[in-house]
Design a protein around this motif. Structure first.
Motif, short mmCIF file in Angstrom:
data_model
loop_
_atom_site.label_atom_id
_atom_site.label_comp_id
_atom_site.label_asym_id
_atom_site.label_seq_id
_atom_site.Cartn_x
_atom_site.Cartn_y
_atom_site.Cartn_z
N GLY A 124 -10.25 0.46 9.79
CA GLY A 124 -11.34 2.04 8.95
C GLY A 124 -10.47 2.43 8.39
N THR A 125 -9.45 2.16 8.36
CA THR A 125 -8.36 2.72 7.24
C THR A 125 -8.16 2.90 5.91
N PHE A 126 -9.08 3.57 5.52
CA PHE A 126 -9.67 2.75 3.30
C PHE A 126 -7.91 3.42 2.70
N PRO A 127 -7.39 3.40 1.87
CA PRO A 127 -6.76 2.75 1.00
C PRO A 127 -5.84 4.08 1.10
N ALA A 128 -4.45 4.54 0.77
CA ALA A 128 -3.87 5.72 0.84
C ALA A 128 -2.16 4.90 0.42
N PRO A 129 -1.97 5.82 -0.69
CA PRO A 129 -0.24 5.82 -1.42
C PRO A 129 0.72 5.24 -0.30
N GLN A 130 0.41 5.63 1.12
CA GLN A 130 1.73 5.85 1.66
C GLN A 130 1.35 4.69 3.08
N ASN A 131 0.07 3.94 2.97
CA ASN A 131 0.08 2.93 3.71
C ASN A 131 0.67 1.21 2.88
N PHE A 132 0.66 0.68 1.74
CA PHE A 132 1.10 0.24 0.61
C PHE A 132 2.75 -0.29 1.03
N PRO A 133 3.50 0.26 0.88
CA PRO A 133 5.05 0.31 1.66
C PRO A 133 5.11 -0.14 2.37
N ARG A 134 4.47 0.04 4.05
CA ARG A 134 4.20 -0.25 5.53
C ARG A 134 4.17 -2.09 4.49
N ARG A 135 2.67 -2.28 4.23
CA ARG A 135 1.83 -3.06 3.97
C ARG A 135 3.00 -4.20 2.84
N ASN A 136 3.95 -3.34 2.31
CA ASN A 136 5.22 -4.67 1.83
C ASN A 136 6.04 -5.11 2.84
#
Length: 84
Positions: free
Chosen positions: A50-62
């Protein structure tokens, strides 16, 4: 992006996302996500469903992507790259 079927090979494909695994972003990747799952692959994320895209999520993904990879090539973009 090429689909798992068009890429060929005998390997299952996977995707690591910066959203919940139930949120496809961008929405144009819905068919790709369905094909990955249909061919025995996996979609992984460390953020809750349910978490939508947010800038802080993408470094975690990387961070996850780099851990799953054999090698990592780091390319630096402009300071506001990826933001709106």
């Amino acid at each position: 992006m090429r689909s798992p079927r068009s890429a060929g090979g005998a390997y299952a494909h996977s995707g690591c996302v910066g959203t919940g695994i139930d949120v496809v972003y961008p929405k144009e990747n819905k068919k790709l996500a369905e094909e990955i799952l249909a061919t025995g692959g996996a979609i992984v994320s460390e953020v809750p469903m349910g978490t939508f895209p947010a800038p802080q999520n993408f470094p975690r993904r990387n961070r996850i992507l780099s851990g799953l990879s054999v090698a990592v090539l780091v390319v630096e973009a402009a300071e506001n790259s990826g933001t709106r």
